[in-house]
Scaffold this motif. Structure first.
Motif, PDB file in Angstrom:
ATOM      1  N   MET A  43       7.786  -0.126   8.257  1.00 21.75           N
ATOM      2  CA  MET A  43       8.229  -1.231   7.419  1.00 21.75           C
ATOM      3  C   MET A  43       8.316  -2.542   8.204  1.00 21.75           C
ATOM      4  N   TYR A  44       8.697  -2.475   9.468  1.00 21.90           N
ATOM      5  CA  TYR A  44       8.860  -3.706  10.242  1.00 21.90           C
ATOM      6  C   TYR A  44       7.557  -4.474  10.341  1.00 21.90           C
ATOM      7  N   PHE A  45       6.468  -3.751  10.401  1.00 19.37           N
ATOM      8  CA  PHE A  45       5.161  -4.409  10.501  1.00 19.37           C
ATOM      9  C   PHE A  45       4.593  -4.703   9.131  1.00 19.37           C
ATOM     10  N   HIS A  46       4.868  -3.797   8.189  1.00 20.36           N
ATOM     11  CA  HIS A  46       4.329  -3.942   6.838  1.00 20.36           C
ATOM     12  C   HIS A  46       4.920  -5.173   6.151  1.00 20.36           C
ATOM     13  N   VAL A  47       6.241  -5.307   6.194  1.00 21.92           N
ATOM     14  CA  VAL A  47       6.893  -6.436   5.539  1.00 21.92           C
ATOM     15  C   VAL A  47       6.515  -7.747   6.219  1.00 21.92           C
ATOM     16  N   ALA A  48       6.478  -7.723   7.558  1.00 22.31           N
ATOM     17  CA  ALA A  48       6.125  -8.946   8.292  1.00 22.31           C
ATOM     18  C   ALA A  48       4.702  -9.379   7.970  1.00 22.31           C
ATOM     19  N   LEU A  84      -3.157  -1.618   4.155  1.00 21.58           N
ATOM     20  CA  LEU A  84      -3.400  -0.391   4.922  1.00 21.58           C
ATOM     21  C   LEU A  84      -2.083   0.231   5.391  1.00 21.58           C
ATOM     22  N   SER A  85      -1.178  -0.598   5.916  1.00 20.89           N
ATOM     23  CA  SER A  85       0.086  -0.030   6.392  1.00 20.89           C
ATOM     24  C   SER A  85       0.887   0.529   5.227  1.00 20.89           C
ATOM     25  N   GLY A  86       0.804  -0.157   4.073  1.00 20.60           N
ATOM     26  CA  GLY A  86       1.485   0.342   2.884  1.00 20.60           C
ATOM     27  C   GLY A  86       0.941   1.686   2.456  1.00 20.60           C
ATOM     28  N   MET A  87      -0.383   1.830   2.524  1.00 16.56           N
ATOM     29  CA  MET A  87      -1.000   3.095   2.116  1.00 16.56           C
ATOM     30  C   MET A  87      -0.629   4.227   3.075  1.00 16.56           C
ATOM     31  N   VAL A  88      -0.622   3.918   4.352  1.00 15.84           N
ATOM     32  CA  VAL A  88      -0.247   4.943   5.339  1.00 15.84           C
ATOM     33  C   VAL A  88       1.206   5.363   5.117  1.00 15.84           C
ATOM     34  N   ASN A 135       3.277  11.289  -0.169  1.00 16.22           N
ATOM     35  CA  ASN A 135       2.035  12.015  -0.362  1.00 16.22           C
ATOM     36  C   ASN A 135       1.070  11.331  -1.318  1.00 16.22           C
ATOM     37  N   LYS A 136       1.202  10.038  -1.467  1.00 14.99           N
ATOM     38  CA  LYS A 136       0.270   9.324  -2.348  1.00 14.99           C
ATOM     39  C   LYS A 136      -0.349   8.167  -1.598  1.00 14.99           C
ATOM     40  N   TRP A 137      -1.689   8.063  -1.713  1.00 13.81           N
ATOM     41  CA  TRP A 137      -2.351   6.939  -1.056  1.00 13.81           C
ATOM     42  C   TRP A 137      -2.129   5.639  -1.825  1.00 13.81           C
ATOM     43  N   TRP A 138      -1.960   5.761  -3.135  1.00  8.90           N
ATOM     44  CA  TRP A 138      -1.852   4.538  -3.930  1.00  8.90           C
ATOM     45  C   TRP A 138      -0.981   4.763  -5.157  1.00  8.90           C
ATOM     46  N   VAL A 139      -0.121   3.804  -5.467  1.00  7.82           N
ATOM     47  CA  VAL A 139       0.563   3.787  -6.759  1.00  7.82           C
ATOM     48  C   VAL A 139       0.376   2.407  -7.376  1.00  7.82           C
ATOM     49  N   TRP A 140       0.394   2.366  -8.709  1.00  4.87           N
ATOM     50  CA  TRP A 140       0.183   1.082  -9.375  1.00  4.87           C
ATOM     51  C   TRP A 140       1.506   0.361  -9.577  1.00  4.87           C
TER      52      TRP A 140
END
Lengths: 221, 224
Positions: free
Chosen positions: A40-45, A92-96, A103-108
């Motif tokens: 999260m620290y990298f994703h949010v930034a 990408l970081s969100g998907m990881v 266990n989901k690569w993507w949500v809408w």
């Protein structure tokens, strides 16, 4: 590499090291997600940087249309490239993160959806720039797109929120934070913001040099 | 009055050019029909009832065919650098945008009048929603056409103009797609709520996407 770094750029190193230290050592593992939450620290930034970059594109586009100054055109282009870069990292970081925790690569969910659309809008902006002829015309058209694209983003976001209103997904970003995590997040955001401004400076300078080379080449003909 | 007169002149010019050419008109019509057919194949109409995806199919047909039709809106001005001639009109040059927008809107509406009954028949869906359905159709089309006309001006100068227009246009149109499909779905199911809600969103979108290009268009043409 050293030639590129101006004096304030070196600030990035201690700030970055501090942020990493806070993110990985000081901040405690989260209750349910344990260490996986640290992404999260990298994703949010990154997400913050992306929005900052696109705000700059918007402002630079307006300034260019009013002043016709090449400088603003270079800033708009550079910021758009950085924006696409940071948006890609966000996605990408969100998907990881999503895959490792739910266990989901993507949500809408609205935020992810809007970020994806944001990515497409500015990739389109870059494609417009790379495939158009004529310096001034290209700069004007791109500025128009930079403005209307930015205006559309809140509309897209609200539409995405109302779109999923009937099937509210659990917000994956709900994380309970304590003070140390807040500090780590703050440090991360500051580091990324600094990084954005340094990279912007480098890229604008690079664009200036490119233009000078083009002019010199013309003269040599 | 002057602005409206210029707008009307440009709209008339575009409309007449198109009607005389005719091939573009029939090609876009056939393409829209074909998109609906091919999407139907994709969703396996033999085994599934396609009523749940009717709205999506209809709007995709209009989106894809409409984008092709919009492409020629400014590309046609590249021949003989006609856009420079147009730029010489005195006063407010956003009349160029507005005139083209109106001409494109006229064409889209003609397409939709002809094709919508065909789509209902093709997918065996009963028409419901009356005037509200037509309102949704109209309002969504205005938004689509406004954004599309404006972006067509930008994409027309690119080496990759044909593919660039959809790349630029589709992300910006997401709110229209969401709103139009949701509203249409609701109406076909007999539920007015979604339609009334999304109609408001679409109207707001329309206002933004007509107003902003009107303001910006002048700046885009400077230096042409």
């Amino acid at each position: 590499m050293v030639g590129f770094m101006k004096k304030w750029d070196w600030l990035l190193i201690p700030v970055g090291v501090l942020a990493l230290y806070l993110a990985f050592i000081v901040a405690p593992p989260e209750l349910q997600m344990k260490d996986r939450q640290r992404i999260m620290y990298f994703h949010v930034a990154s997400a913050w940087n992306a929005y900052l970059a696109f705000i700059v594109v918007f402002v630079a586009s307006i300034k260019y249309l009013r002043s016709s100054s090449r400088h603003w055109d270079r800033v708009a282009l550079s910021s758009a490239e950085l924006g696409v870069f940071f948006t890609s990292i966000t996605l990408l970081s969100g998907m990881v993160w999503g895959r490792s925790v739910w266990n989901k690569w993507w949500v809408w969910d609205p935020r992810l959806t809007t970020t994806l659309i944001l990515w497409f809008i500015y990739v389109g902006y870059l494609l417009l720039r790379y495939t158009s002829e004529g310096d001034e015309r290209r700069a004007r058209l791109a500025a128009g797109l930079g403005i209307i694209g930015f205006i559309d983003v809140p509309i897209v976001h609200m539409s995405a929120m109302w779109w999923s209103a009937f099937h509210p997904p659990g917000n994956p970003m709900d994380v309970l934070m304590d003070g140390r995590m807040g500090m780590a997040l703050g440090a991360s955001v500051i580091t990324f913001t600094l990084l954005y401004f340094f990279m912007l400076g480098w890229r604008v300078r690079l664009e200036e040099l490119k233009e000078r080379v083009a002019v010199l080449r013309e003269r040599l003909r | 009055m002057d602005f409206l007169a210029k707008t009307a002149a440009i709209a008339w010019k575009d409309a007449v050019t198109e009607l005389r050419a005719k091939e573009m008109f029939s090609a876009v019509f056939i393409f829209a029909f074909l998109v609906a057919v091919i999407f139907s194949f994709a969703f396996n109409p033999v085994e599934h009832d396609l009523t749940p995806v009717f709205s999506g199919i209809m709007w995709m047909a209009y989106l894809f065919a409409g984008t092709l039709g919009l492409h020629r809106s400014f590309v046609s001005e590249r021949a003989n650098e006609a856009i420079q001639g147009l730029s010489l009109i005195p006063g407010d040059r956003s009349a160029i945008f507005f005139g083209k927008f109106l001409a494109n809107l006229g064409f889209m509406i003609i397409f939709e009048i002809l094709l919508t009954p065909i789509f209902f028949a093709l997918l065996n869906v009963g028409f419901r929603g009356g005037a509200l359905f037509l309102a949704v159709l109209a309002v969504a089309t205005v938004g689509f056409t406004a954004a599309g006309t404006f972006l067509s001006a930008m994409a027309s100068h690119s080496r990759a103009a044909e593919v660039l227009l959809p790349i630029l246009l589709f992300p910006l149109l997401i709110p229209v797609v969401i709103g139009a499909v949701r509203a249409t779905d609701g109406l076909l199911a007999g539920d007015l709520g979604p339609a009334l809600f999304w109609l408001k969103v679409l109207v707001a979108y329309d206002m933004v996407f007509v107003a902003v290009p009107l303001v910006l268009f002048e700046y885009l043409l400077e230096g042409s």
